[in-house]
Design a protein around this motif. Sequence first.
Motif, PDB file in Angstrom:
ATOM      1  N   ILE A   1      13.681  41.101 -42.596  1.00  0.00           N
ATOM      2  CA  ILE A   1      14.470  41.478 -43.695  1.00  0.00           C
ATOM      3  C   ILE A   1      13.271  41.714 -44.862  1.00  0.00           C
ATOM      4  N   GLY A   2      12.566  40.919 -45.117  1.00  0.00           N
ATOM      5  CA  GLY A   2      11.711  41.085 -46.071  1.00  0.00           C
ATOM      6  C   GLY A   2      12.140  40.741 -47.467  1.00  0.00           C
ATOM      7  N   GLY A   3      11.928  41.489 -48.565  1.00  0.00           N
ATOM      8  CA  GLY A   3      12.413  41.076 -49.826  1.00  0.00           C
ATOM      9  C   GLY A   3      13.554  41.605 -50.254  1.00  0.00           C
ATOM     10  N   ASP A   4      14.569  42.164 -49.279  1.00  0.00           N
ATOM     11  CA  ASP A   4      15.694  42.819 -49.353  1.00  0.00           C
ATOM     12  C   ASP A   4      16.612  41.553 -49.560  1.00  0.00           C
ATOM     13  N   LEU A   5      16.533  41.411 -50.950  1.00  0.00           N
ATOM     14  CA  LEU A   5      17.270  40.053 -51.103  1.00  0.00           C
ATOM     15  C   LEU A   5      18.777  40.055 -50.870  1.00  0.00           C
TER      16      LEU A   5
ATOM     17  N   GLY B   1      -4.430  36.566 -55.264  1.00  0.00           N
ATOM     18  CA  GLY B   1      -4.051  36.048 -56.496  1.00  0.00           C
ATOM     19  C   GLY B   1      -2.688  35.051 -56.438  1.00  0.00           C
ATOM     20  N   MET B   2      -2.356  34.287 -57.420  1.00  0.00           N
ATOM     21  CA  MET B   2      -1.355  33.505 -57.377  1.00  0.00           C
ATOM     22  C   MET B   2      -1.603  32.483 -56.438  1.00  0.00           C
ATOM     23  N   ARG B   3      -2.870  32.088 -56.086  1.00  0.00           N
ATOM     24  CA  ARG B   3      -2.984  31.100 -55.009  1.00  0.00           C
ATOM     25  C   ARG B   3      -2.473  29.928 -55.109  1.00  0.00           C
TER      26      ARG B   3
ATOM     27  N   ASN C   1       7.803  47.096 -56.237  1.00  0.00           N
ATOM     28  CA  ASN C   1       8.291  48.076 -57.318  1.00  0.00           C
ATOM     29  C   ASN C   1       8.725  49.536 -56.802  1.00  0.00           C
ATOM     30  N   ASP C   2       8.310  49.722 -55.568  1.00  0.00           N
ATOM     31  CA  ASP C   2       8.918  50.870 -54.903  1.00  0.00           C
ATOM     32  C   ASP C   2      10.328  50.687 -54.489  1.00  0.00           C
ATOM     33  N   ARG C   3      10.397  49.444 -53.599  1.00  0.00           N
ATOM     34  CA  ARG C   3      11.802  48.760 -53.452  1.00  0.00           C
ATOM     35  C   ARG C   3      12.660  49.153 -54.468  1.00  0.00           C
ATOM     36  N   ILE C   4      12.384  48.355 -55.679  1.00  0.00           N
ATOM     37  CA  ILE C   4      13.230  48.413 -56.960  1.00  0.00           C
ATOM     38  C   ILE C   4      13.443  49.884 -57.399  1.00  0.00           C
ATOM     39  N   LEU C   5      12.327  50.691 -57.438  1.00  0.00           N
ATOM     40  CA  LEU C   5      12.514  51.898 -58.166  1.00  0.00           C
ATOM     41  C   LEU C   5      13.543  52.709 -56.964  1.00  0.00           C
ATOM     42  N   SER C   6      13.509  52.561 -55.822  1.00  0.00           N
ATOM     43  CA  SER C   6      14.415  53.353 -54.963  1.00  0.00           C
ATOM     44  C   SER C   6      15.838  52.768 -55.188  1.00  0.00           C
ATOM     45  N   ASN C   7      15.955  51.508 -55.420  1.00  0.00           N
ATOM     46  CA  ASN C   7      17.296  50.885 -55.664  1.00  0.00           C
ATOM     47  C   ASN C   7      17.879  51.612 -57.051  1.00  0.00           C
TER      48      ASN C   7
ATOM     49  N   ALA D   1      12.931  25.153 -55.338  1.00  0.00           N
ATOM     50  CA  ALA D   1      12.373  26.083 -54.619  1.00  0.00           C
ATOM     51  C   ALA D   1      13.286  27.194 -54.050  1.00  0.00           C
ATOM     52  N   SER D   2      12.880  28.328 -53.518  1.00  0.00           N
ATOM     53  CA  SER D   2      13.780  29.453 -53.192  1.00  0.00           C
ATOM     54  C   SER D   2      13.276  30.126 -51.966  1.00  0.00           C
ATOM     55  N   ALA D   3      14.380  30.171 -50.812  1.00  0.00           N
ATOM     56  CA  ALA D   3      14.107  30.720 -49.794  1.00  0.00           C
ATOM     57  C   ALA D   3      15.070  31.939 -49.554  1.00  0.00           C
ATOM     58  N   THR D   4      14.673  33.268 -50.061  1.00  0.00           N
ATOM     59  CA  THR D   4      15.652  34.383 -49.935  1.00  0.00           C
ATOM     60  C   THR D   4      14.796  35.196 -48.793  1.00  0.00           C
ATOM     61  N   THR D   5      13.430  35.383 -48.937  1.00  0.00           N
ATOM     62  CA  THR D   5      12.764  36.313 -48.205  1.00  0.00           C
ATOM     63  C   THR D   5      12.871  35.663 -46.623  1.00  0.00           C
ATOM     64  N   GLU D   6      13.128  36.853 -45.691  1.00  0.00           N
ATOM     65  CA  GLU D   6      13.253  36.248 -44.145  1.00  0.00           C
ATOM     66  C   GLU D   6      12.751  37.200 -43.422  1.00  0.00           C
TER      67      GLU D   6
ATOM     68  N   ILE E   1       8.053  30.557 -48.859  1.00  0.00           N
ATOM     69  CA  ILE E   1       8.747  29.592 -49.610  1.00  0.00           C
ATOM     70  C   ILE E   1       7.751  29.201 -50.484  1.00  0.00           C
ATOM     71  N   SER E   2       7.644  29.424 -51.902  1.00  0.00           N
ATOM     72  CA  SER E   2       6.552  29.111 -52.875  1.00  0.00           C
ATOM     73  C   SER E   2       6.830  27.963 -52.863  1.00  0.00           C
ATOM     74  N   TYR E   3       5.615  26.945 -52.879  1.00  0.00           N
ATOM     75  CA  TYR E   3       5.518  25.474 -52.886  1.00  0.00           C
ATOM     76  C   TYR E   3       6.518  24.631 -52.286  1.00  0.00           C
TER      77      TYR E   3
HETATM   78  C1  LIG Z   1       3.618  35.108 -55.730  1.00  0.00           C
HETATM   79  C2  LIG Z   1       4.817  35.359 -55.002  1.00  0.00           C
HETATM   80  C3  LIG Z   1       5.691  34.327 -54.551  1.00  0.00           C
HETATM   81  C4  LIG Z   1       6.775  34.411 -53.881  1.00  0.00           C
HETATM   82  N1  LIG Z   1       7.539  33.385 -53.637  1.00  0.00           N
HETATM   83  C5  LIG Z   1       8.710  33.581 -52.913  1.00  0.00           C
HETATM   84  C6  LIG Z   1       9.733  32.500 -52.746  1.00  0.00           C
HETATM   85  O1  LIG Z   1       9.374  31.528 -53.329  1.00  0.00           O
HETATM   86  N2  LIG Z   1      10.694  32.563 -52.149  1.00  0.00           N
HETATM   87  C7  LIG Z   1      11.087  34.210 -51.344  1.00  0.00           C
HETATM   88  O2  LIG Z   1      12.003  33.954 -50.883  1.00  0.00           O
HETATM   89  N3  LIG Z   1      10.134  34.957 -51.422  1.00  0.00           N
HETATM   90  C8  LIG Z   1       8.934  34.757 -52.332  1.00  0.00           C
HETATM   91  N4  LIG Z   1       8.244  35.842 -52.375  1.00  0.00           N
HETATM   92  C9  LIG Z   1       8.402  37.006 -51.560  1.00  0.00           C
HETATM   93  C10 LIG Z   1       9.161  38.248 -52.430  1.00  0.00           C
HETATM   94  O3  LIG Z   1      10.275  37.604 -52.711  1.00  0.00           O
HETATM   95  C11 LIG Z   1       9.121  39.378 -51.432  1.00  0.00           C
HETATM   96  O4  LIG Z   1       9.492  39.316 -50.253  1.00  0.00           O
HETATM   97  C12 LIG Z   1       7.821  40.103 -51.307  1.00  0.00           C
HETATM   98  O5  LIG Z   1       7.021  40.210 -52.540  1.00  0.00           O
HETATM   99  C13 LIG Z   1       7.953  41.102 -50.416  1.00  0.00           C
HETATM  100  O6  LIG Z   1       8.370  42.245 -51.308  1.00  0.00           O
HETATM  101  P1  LIG Z   1       9.076  43.495 -50.562  1.00  0.00           P
HETATM  102  O7  LIG Z   1      10.217  42.829 -49.809  1.00  0.00           O
HETATM  103  O8  LIG Z   1       9.468  44.409 -51.425  1.00  0.00           O
HETATM  104  O9  LIG Z   1       8.126  43.980 -49.371  1.00  0.00           O
HETATM  105  P2  LIG Z   1       8.065  44.346 -47.979  1.00  0.00           P
HETATM  106  O10 LIG Z   1       9.565  44.014 -47.431  1.00  0.00           O
HETATM  107  O11 LIG Z   1       7.231  43.456 -47.378  1.00  0.00           O
HETATM  108  O12 LIG Z   1       8.015  45.806 -47.785  1.00  0.00           O
HETATM  109  C14 LIG Z   1       6.430  46.246 -47.800  1.00  0.00           C
HETATM  110  C15 LIG Z   1       6.077  47.229 -48.461  1.00  0.00           C
HETATM  111  O13 LIG Z   1       6.935  48.494 -47.825  1.00  0.00           O
HETATM  112  C16 LIG Z   1       7.527  49.190 -49.223  1.00  0.00           C
HETATM  113  N5  LIG Z   1       8.908  49.282 -49.261  1.00  0.00           N
HETATM  114  C17 LIG Z   1       9.979  48.301 -48.539  1.00  0.00           C
HETATM  115  N6  LIG Z   1      11.028  48.687 -48.964  1.00  0.00           N
HETATM  116  C18 LIG Z   1      11.033  49.770 -49.559  1.00  0.00           C
HETATM  117  C19 LIG Z   1      11.951  50.484 -50.182  1.00  0.00           C
HETATM  118  N7  LIG Z   1      13.482  50.134 -50.295  1.00  0.00           N
HETATM  119  N8  LIG Z   1      11.638  51.643 -50.887  1.00  0.00           N
HETATM  120  C20 LIG Z   1      10.520  51.995 -50.887  1.00  0.00           C
HETATM  121  N9  LIG Z   1       9.186  51.238 -50.490  1.00  0.00           N
HETATM  122  C21 LIG Z   1       9.679  50.152 -49.861  1.00  0.00           C
HETATM  123  C22 LIG Z   1       6.796  48.765 -50.344  1.00  0.00           C
HETATM  124  O14 LIG Z   1       5.707  49.744 -50.466  1.00  0.00           O
HETATM  125  C23 LIG Z   1       6.425  47.590 -49.996  1.00  0.00           C
HETATM  126  O15 LIG Z   1       5.383  46.803 -50.616  1.00  0.00           O
HETATM  127  C24 LIG Z   1       7.063  35.893 -53.134  1.00  0.00           C
HETATM  128  C25 LIG Z   1       6.076  36.787 -53.447  1.00  0.00           C
HETATM  129  C26 LIG Z   1       4.939  36.693 -54.323  1.00  0.00           C
HETATM  130  C27 LIG Z   1       4.146  37.738 -54.412  1.00  0.00           C
END
Ligand SMILES: Cc1cc2nc3c(=O)[nH]c(=O)nc-3n(C[C@H](O)[C@H](O)[C@H](O)COP(=O)(O)OP(=O)(O)OC[C@H]3O[C@@H](n4cnc5c(N)ncnc54)[C@H](O)[C@@H]3O)c2cc1C
Lengths: 81, 395
Positions: free
Chosen positions: B131-135, B204-206, B373-379, B123-128, B158-160
């Motif tokens: 910090i959110g999804g800012d890997l 979804g992805m329940r 996608n917005d995070r990725i597009l802004s990157n 499994a993977s623990a990047t999200t914090e 952390i999925s599963y």
């Molecule tokens: C099915 C599923 C499984 C996952 N499994 C895991 C896992 O196993 N381990 C793990 O670590 N993580 C997991 N994640 C979490 C994933 O990695 C992201 O952390 C999560 O999807 C949140 O994304 P985010 O950080 O972009 O949004 P958030 O940080 O929650 O931001 C919320 C919203 O803010 C906006 N936003 C944020 N940043 C920007 C930016 N720079 N520019 C523009 N808009 C922005 C976007 O609209 C975004 O949707 C999983 C997610 C899903 C959906």
Amino acid sequence: MRDRIRKLIAERKVIAVDVDSLSDSADLYEAGLSSFASIQFMLALEDAFDVEFPERMLTRKTFASIEAIDRSLSELLTERV
Amino acid sequence: MALPSRTIEELRAPAERMRAVAEIAARHSADVDREGRFPREAIDALKAERLMAVMIPTRFGGEGLGLLEVAELCTILGQACGSTAMVYAMHQIKASSLVSHGGESPWHAGFMREMVAEQYLLASATTEGGIGGDLRNSLCAVEVKDGRFTLEKDATVISYGLYADAILVTCRRAPDAQSSDQSMVVVKQGDYSLAKTTGWDTLGMRGTCSEGFRLVSSGDAAQIFPQPFSEIAAQSMLSASHILWGAVWFGIAADAVARAQAYVRAAARKQPGSVPPGALRLAEVVAMLQDMKASVVAGVVRYEAALKSPDELSSIGFAVEMNNLKVTTSQRGAQIVTHAMLITGLSGYKNDTPFSVGRHLRDITSAAIMISNDRILSNTSNLLLVSRFDTSLVN
Ligand SMILES: Cc1cc2nc3c(=O)[nH]c(=O)nc-3n(C[C@H](O)[C@H](O)[C@H](O)COP(=O)(O)OP(=O)(O)OC[C@H]3O[C@@H](n4cnc5c(N)ncnc54)[C@H](O)[C@@H]3O)c2cc1C
């Protein structure tokens, strides 16, 4: 050239740490250079030295240290003359 | 569970083994979705078919499959159950980091051998939290003392997590390191405890059971990858993620289209001599599916070409293309499934017909927010301030 690069790093606040504490070969990414800041820094370099980085230089390695930046810039400036 | 041990020669082709697993996954997909439960039957089947460590190099006992072959496996599974396929894809993304960056480190090499023998699920623990999804940023830090590490993380997804045999955790390299100066650590069951902080009752992805946990771990300092995480992210993890996610989403979209096609054919059989109304939209959606397939394939081809040079792998142009792959496939997938529902009408909207696409629709909506996608597009928009798109058709 390295002094000008150092000055730019300090002026543009490219990294959070004091650039004077870094050696020319220190890893800028380790010093906190983010992906966003590295691009902004590239633009600043292009502006300051009136060059344009070609695609082949747009890799992490080119901007990894002051030394590496110096090397790439020197290459571009020699090509020009 | 005791795993049958077989030599590589005794194993059937990976795709054939995956089709057997997909049958099991399809049988349980509705229940997994409804209950939001871990797809236990399908994951056990993946282990029994020895499909967990297929990417591990043969010198460590694996089958040495490349990303294209693994993407194909994800697509096969994705047509049966989106959640199961996403679990498998996320596991293989972690495996790809070990393959790309663990070979020279004795601990990680030994771990790869163990993965083959035990068919571990990673499994993977990047999200914090915070910090959110800012890997590429972490708050938590790994601390090393006398050859041992300690690491605590507010891992909000952390999925599963509860079902994994090991977790790959990102963190700052040391307590005094910058937030972008990161490492990745392999923590094995026994090295860590998880205290649940958030649940996973989602649209979804329940079945991915992506709950939040407070992770507390300790172990041998050798479990920390020798390379900085920035390298791992740029050279293997981002591309593997976007390619394998795309492959899963393509599988989900492909199954929705197959259901729409079955619906149109059934209508055509009832009224011989006339073309049913959904047929035109079917032609349109199949074109979209072909387009999505081309994106995924082009992404893998680009990745495999870049693999030959580390410079290319960490180039900005490559990062732009891999980012775009994720944005495009996630958007395309959602369009396709929505289209399939228009074709199947009420039969597709209902959950209990052979033409149901509700689960597909809910699963595919996760694509756009799985790293927004917005995070990725802004990157990408930042990268495009310096990088130009490669317009040649043949590299
Ligand atoms: C099915 C599923 C499984 C996952 N499994 C895991 C896992 O196993 N381990 C793990 O670590 N993580 C997991 N994640 C979490 C994933 O990695 C992201 O952390 C999560 O999807 C949140 O994304 P985010 O950080 O972009 O949004 P958030 O940080 O929650 O931001 C919320 C919203 O803010 C906006 N936003 C944020 N940043 C920007 C930016 N720079 N520019 C523009 N808009 C922005 C976007 O609209 C975004 O949707 C999983 C997610 C899903 C959906």
